[in-house]
Scaffold this motif. Structure first.
Motif, PDB file in Angstrom:
ATOM      1  N   SER A 273       1.688 -31.776  41.630  1.00  0.00           N
ATOM      2  CA  SER A 273       0.877 -31.535  42.827  1.00  0.00           C
ATOM      3  C   SER A 273       1.437 -32.302  44.020  1.00  0.00           C
ATOM      4  N   ALA A 274       1.906 -33.531  43.772  1.00  0.00           N
ATOM      5  CA  ALA A 274       2.503 -34.310  44.858  1.00  0.00           C
ATOM      6  C   ALA A 274       3.785 -33.657  45.352  1.00  0.00           C
ATOM      7  N   ILE A 275       4.594 -33.125  44.423  1.00  0.00           N
ATOM      8  CA  ILE A 275       5.804 -32.415  44.829  1.00  0.00           C
ATOM      9  C   ILE A 275       5.434 -31.163  45.622  1.00  0.00           C
ATOM     10  N   THR A 276       4.370 -30.483  45.218  1.00  0.00           N
ATOM     11  CA  THR A 276       3.893 -29.320  45.966  1.00  0.00           C
ATOM     12  C   THR A 276       3.548 -29.709  47.399  1.00  0.00           C
ATOM     13  N   ALA A 277       2.835 -30.814  47.565  1.00  0.00           N
ATOM     14  CA  ALA A 277       2.471 -31.262  48.914  1.00  0.00           C
ATOM     15  C   ALA A 277       3.704 -31.642  49.723  1.00  0.00           C
ATOM     16  N   LEU A 278       4.669 -32.301  49.071  1.00  0.00           N
ATOM     17  CA  LEU A 278       5.903 -32.702  49.754  1.00  0.00           C
ATOM     18  C   LEU A 278       6.669 -31.482  50.255  1.00  0.00           C
ATOM     19  N   ILE A 279       6.873 -30.510  49.373  1.00  0.00           N
ATOM     20  CA  ILE A 279       7.647 -29.336  49.773  1.00  0.00           C
ATOM     21  C   ILE A 279       6.870 -28.506  50.788  1.00  0.00           C
ATOM     22  N   ALA A 280       5.559 -28.429  50.631  1.00  0.00           N
ATOM     23  CA  ALA A 280       4.748 -27.719  51.616  1.00  0.00           C
ATOM     24  C   ALA A 280       4.937 -28.315  53.004  1.00  0.00           C
ATOM     25  N   THR A 281       4.969 -29.642  53.073  1.00  0.00           N
ATOM     26  CA  THR A 281       5.174 -30.319  54.358  1.00  0.00           C
ATOM     27  C   THR A 281       6.515 -29.918  54.973  1.00  0.00           C
ATOM     28  N   ARG A 282       7.557 -29.879  54.148  1.00  0.00           N
ATOM     29  CA  ARG A 282       8.889 -29.501  54.639  1.00  0.00           C
ATOM     30  C   ARG A 282       8.912 -28.043  55.096  1.00  0.00           C
ATOM     31  N   GLU A 283       8.294 -27.175  54.313  1.00  0.00           N
ATOM     32  CA  GLU A 283       8.359 -25.755  54.645  1.00  0.00           C
ATOM     33  C   GLU A 283       7.542 -25.416  55.897  1.00  0.00           C
ATOM     34  N   VAL A 284       6.403 -26.066  56.056  1.00  0.00           N
ATOM     35  CA  VAL A 284       5.626 -25.847  57.280  1.00  0.00           C
ATOM     36  C   VAL A 284       6.409 -26.336  58.492  1.00  0.00           C
ATOM     37  N   ALA A 285       7.014 -27.521  58.364  1.00  0.00           N
ATOM     38  CA  ALA A 285       7.797 -28.066  59.480  1.00  0.00           C
ATOM     39  C   ALA A 285       8.959 -27.138  59.846  1.00  0.00           C
ATOM     40  N   ARG A 286       9.602 -26.574  58.836  1.00  0.00           N
ATOM     41  CA  ARG A 286      10.726 -25.661  59.100  1.00  0.00           C
ATOM     42  C   ARG A 286      10.259 -24.404  59.819  1.00  0.00           C
ATOM     43  N   GLU A 287       9.117 -23.867  59.398  1.00  0.00           N
ATOM     44  CA  GLU A 287       8.579 -22.669  60.043  1.00  0.00           C
ATOM     45  C   GLU A 287       8.203 -22.955  61.496  1.00  0.00           C
ATOM     46  N   VAL A 288       7.569 -24.106  61.715  1.00  0.00           N
ATOM     47  CA  VAL A 288       7.168 -24.472  63.076  1.00  0.00           C
ATOM     48  C   VAL A 288       8.400 -24.667  63.959  1.00  0.00           C
ATOM     49  N   ALA A 289       9.440 -25.305  63.400  1.00  0.00           N
ATOM     50  CA  ALA A 289      10.670 -25.513  64.172  1.00  0.00           C
ATOM     51  C   ALA A 289      11.329 -24.187  64.540  1.00  0.00           C
ATOM     52  N   ALA A 290      11.110 -23.168  63.707  1.00  0.00           N
ATOM     53  CA  ALA A 290      11.691 -21.848  63.975  1.00  0.00           C
ATOM     54  C   ALA A 290      10.828 -21.020  64.921  1.00  0.00           C
ATOM     55  N   GLY A 291       9.666 -21.579  65.349  1.00  0.00           N
ATOM     56  CA  GLY A 291       8.849 -20.900  66.336  1.00  0.00           C
ATOM     57  C   GLY A 291       7.584 -20.248  65.819  1.00  0.00           C
ATOM     58  N   THR A 292       7.309 -20.386  64.525  1.00  0.00           N
ATOM     59  CA  THR A 292       6.076 -19.821  63.974  1.00  0.00           C
ATOM     60  C   THR A 292       4.944 -20.824  64.140  1.00  0.00           C
ATOM     61  N   PRO A 293       3.827 -20.452  64.739  1.00  0.00           N
ATOM     62  CA  PRO A 293       2.698 -21.384  64.845  1.00  0.00           C
ATOM     63  C   PRO A 293       2.224 -21.808  63.463  1.00  0.00           C
ATOM     64  N   ALA A 294       1.882 -23.077  63.323  1.00  0.00           N
ATOM     65  CA  ALA A 294       1.461 -23.590  62.024  1.00  0.00           C
ATOM     66  C   ALA A 294       0.301 -22.793  61.453  1.00  0.00           C
ATOM     67  N   ALA A 295      -0.611 -22.337  62.324  1.00  0.00           N
ATOM     68  CA  ALA A 295      -1.788 -21.598  61.857  1.00  0.00           C
ATOM     69  C   ALA A 295      -1.430 -20.279  61.195  1.00  0.00           C
ATOM     70  N   GLU A 296      -0.187 -19.816  61.402  1.00  0.00           N
ATOM     71  CA  GLU A 296       0.256 -18.557  60.802  1.00  0.00           C
ATOM     72  C   GLU A 296       1.082 -18.774  59.535  1.00  0.00           C
ATOM     73  N   VAL A 297       1.212 -20.020  59.105  1.00  0.00           N
ATOM     74  CA  VAL A 297       1.999 -20.340  57.914  1.00  0.00           C
ATOM     75  C   VAL A 297       1.055 -20.527  56.727  1.00  0.00           C
ATOM     76  N   SER A 298       1.303 -19.806  55.650  1.00  0.00           N
ATOM     77  CA  SER A 298       0.455 -19.890  54.459  1.00  0.00           C
ATOM     78  C   SER A 298       1.195 -20.564  53.313  1.00  0.00           C
ATOM     79  N   ILE A 299       0.459 -21.393  52.564  1.00  0.00           N
ATOM     80  CA  ILE A 299       0.950 -22.047  51.355  1.00  0.00           C
ATOM     81  C   ILE A 299      -0.040 -21.727  50.236  1.00  0.00           C
ATOM     82  N   VAL A 300       0.452 -21.287  49.089  1.00  0.00           N
ATOM     83  CA  VAL A 300      -0.409 -20.913  47.968  1.00  0.00           C
ATOM     84  C   VAL A 300      -0.440 -22.044  46.947  1.00  0.00           C
ATOM     85  N   HIS A 301      -1.627 -22.297  46.393  1.00  0.00           N
ATOM     86  CA  HIS A 301      -1.763 -23.266  45.303  1.00  0.00           C
ATOM     87  C   HIS A 301      -2.805 -22.732  44.335  1.00  0.00           C
ATOM     88  N   ASN A 302      -2.739 -23.166  43.076  1.00  0.00           N
ATOM     89  CA  ASN A 302      -3.720 -22.662  42.115  1.00  0.00           C
ATOM     90  C   ASN A 302      -4.946 -23.558  42.057  1.00  0.00           C
TER      91      ASN A 302
END
Length: 477
Positions: A273-302
């Motif tokens: 779960s901690a690794i999930t949170a870590l990678i989620a943080t990286r992937e959201v940051a990458r999307e935002v840096a590419a111009g996608t608003p954070a509110a439009e970025v989805s992360i799935v968890h069970n």
């Protein structure tokens, strides 16, 4: 009575059975023919890519499956030895339906088949596997017609270098600080893929990594320990080696190398779960840096990942999407919501950049990048993702799953809980000042008389108290 009852070992998400008592060349042939008719031809496909792990039975079974596929006039591409995510890569890269022969972390007596549509899209009981099973059963017992099509063709193709280059292109490790990495492949397919991705085995540029290998020899008898890092005993050699070599990180792969577990520099396991949170943080940051608003970025968890996962996602301004446990549910939800990333408590990690499929190797690259791009130790980084105390999954054998579940629901009636039944019974107590938060999930196994309990709380004492209360009810102690 038919020679094999496929319902005994065609599971919710894949095929998993004893060899040869359940899964033999005749069964593999029939499943191949049925897969070709139901999924490939039935959905307008034209070919199938087939890979296999290091188990002694895998080459023969995969060939028999391929012969069955070809009997329906469908062409086959054999990629030979592969990790499961290597097969998913081939399916996505080549645009072909796929079959991976592996029993993952199961003991040596087992083998199995993971099936997918082109682009690594899942095939489960609710999405075609039941029809494949039923047709294959008919072929075995003589009630279904054997094919008379012009046979398809067969070719061999090595995709290991393309797989390694593709993953390396998704995460740049060239500028990280030097790291010492111990990798325990458990005699599984990580011994085949890790050298190609992290070393120079595929002819790629060298990385600033010193890789210390443990059990890279491919051996489906698993002579050192089971290739199931979810069991703490199977991490002990890795933990000891991390300390012995003063390593920065340890990585453990399961038998088919689609899951990756992480150990920090102290030899302590890091929660998936901690690794999930870590990678989620990286992937959201990458999307935002590419111009996608954070509110439009989805992360799935069970439903049984840590409560901190959706909290971290919300803190980033992104959308946390909660779904049932199991790769077919995660993949379907990822595709529906166009999620950039998804994670499970079992160390399955899914990426939009990888056809929404799971790949332990890409998760490992992200973790190495997060560690190597800054000076802190892994334990220091991960301390920010360890807010709660978790029980881990605890199995109990029960005679009546429904009755035990209702008894737990009754126990919680006066405890101010939110009740959720997306996947089993989830009870959440929000807590407050002086009243610790806790939640639990109780899920029944689809194949065994088991209830699976997960508990998480704001502190260890609360987690232990809830865990013990519920176990006493479930087990009628």
């Amino acid at each position: 009575m038919p020679p094999h009852n496929l319902s005994d070992f065609v599971k919710a998400y894949d095929v998993r059975g004893l060899v040869p008592e359940q899964l033999d060349v005749d069964v593999a042939w029939a499943l191949g023919a049925a897969f070709a008719e139901v999924v490939i031809l039935g959905e307008g496909g034209h070919g199938c890519v087939i890979g296999h792990d290091m188990r002694a039975s895998s080459p023969e079974l995969s060939r028999a499956f391929g012969t069955g596929v070809m009997s329906r006039g469908v062409d086959v591409t054999h990629i030979g030895l592969a990790s499961t995510d290597g097969l998913y890569f081939a399916s996505g890269h080549l645009g072909l339906a796929g079959a991976m022969f592996t029993a993952s972390h199961n003991p040596a007596a087992y083998n199995g088949i993971k099936l997918c549509r082109p682009g690594a899209a899942p095939v489960g009981l609710e999405s075609g596997l039941a029809d494949v099973r039923d047709l294959a059963q008919g072929l075995l017992d003589g009630t279904a017609e054997r094919p008379h099509a012009e046979p398809g063709t067969s070719e061999e193709r090595d995709v290991l270098r393309d797989y390694a280059a593709f993953l390396r292109g998704l995460v740049d490790l060239s500028q990280i600080r030097p790291l010492t990495v111990v990798v325990d492949a458990g005699n599984g397919m990580g011994g085949h893929t890790v050298p190609a991705v992290l070393d120079t085995g595929a002819g790629l540029p060298a990385l600033p990594l010193t890789v210390v290998p443990l059990y890279f020899e491919l051996d489906g008898t698993f002579p050192n320990h089971e290739a199931n890092p979810l069991e703490p005993a199977n991490l002990r050699d890795l933990q000891a080696a991390v300390l012995e070599h003063g390593a920065d990180i340890g990585l453990a792969f399961d038998g088919d190398a689609d899951r990756c577990f992480v150990v920090d520099e102290r030899g302590e396991p890091v929660s998936p779960s901690a690794i999930t949170a870590l990678i989620a943080t990286r992937e959201v940051a990458r999307e935002v840096a590419a111009g996608t608003p954070a509110a439009e970025v989805s992360i799935v968890h069970n439903v049984i990942t840590s409560a901190q996962v959706p909290e971290v996602i919300a803190s980033l301004g992104a959308k946390a999407v909660r779904t049932r446990v199991g790769h077919s549910y995660i993949k379907a939800e990822m595709a529906r919501s166009n999620a950039v990333f998804g994670g499970e408590h079992s160390a399955h990690y899914y990426f939009r950049d990888f056809w929404f499929a799971d790949t332990g190797m890409l998760a490992a690259l992200h973790t190495l990048a997060a560690l190597g791009e800054q000076p802190r130790s892994l334990s220091e980084i991960m301390a920010g993702y360890a807010a709660y105390a978790a029980s881990g999954e605890i199995n109990s054998t029960v005679d009546d799953q429904a009755a035990s579940t209702e008894a737990v629901r009754a126990w919680a009636a006066d405890k101010q809980v939110e009740v959720d039944e997306l996947d089993g019974l989830t009870l959440t107590h929000a807590g407050g000042e002086g009243d610790p938060m806790w939640w639990l999930n109780l899920r029944g196994s689809n194949t065994e008389p088991l209830l699976r309990l997960n508990v998480e709380a704001a502190d260890v004492a609360t987690m232990a108290a809830i865990r013990d209360d519920v176990l006493s009810i479930v087990r009628r102690d």
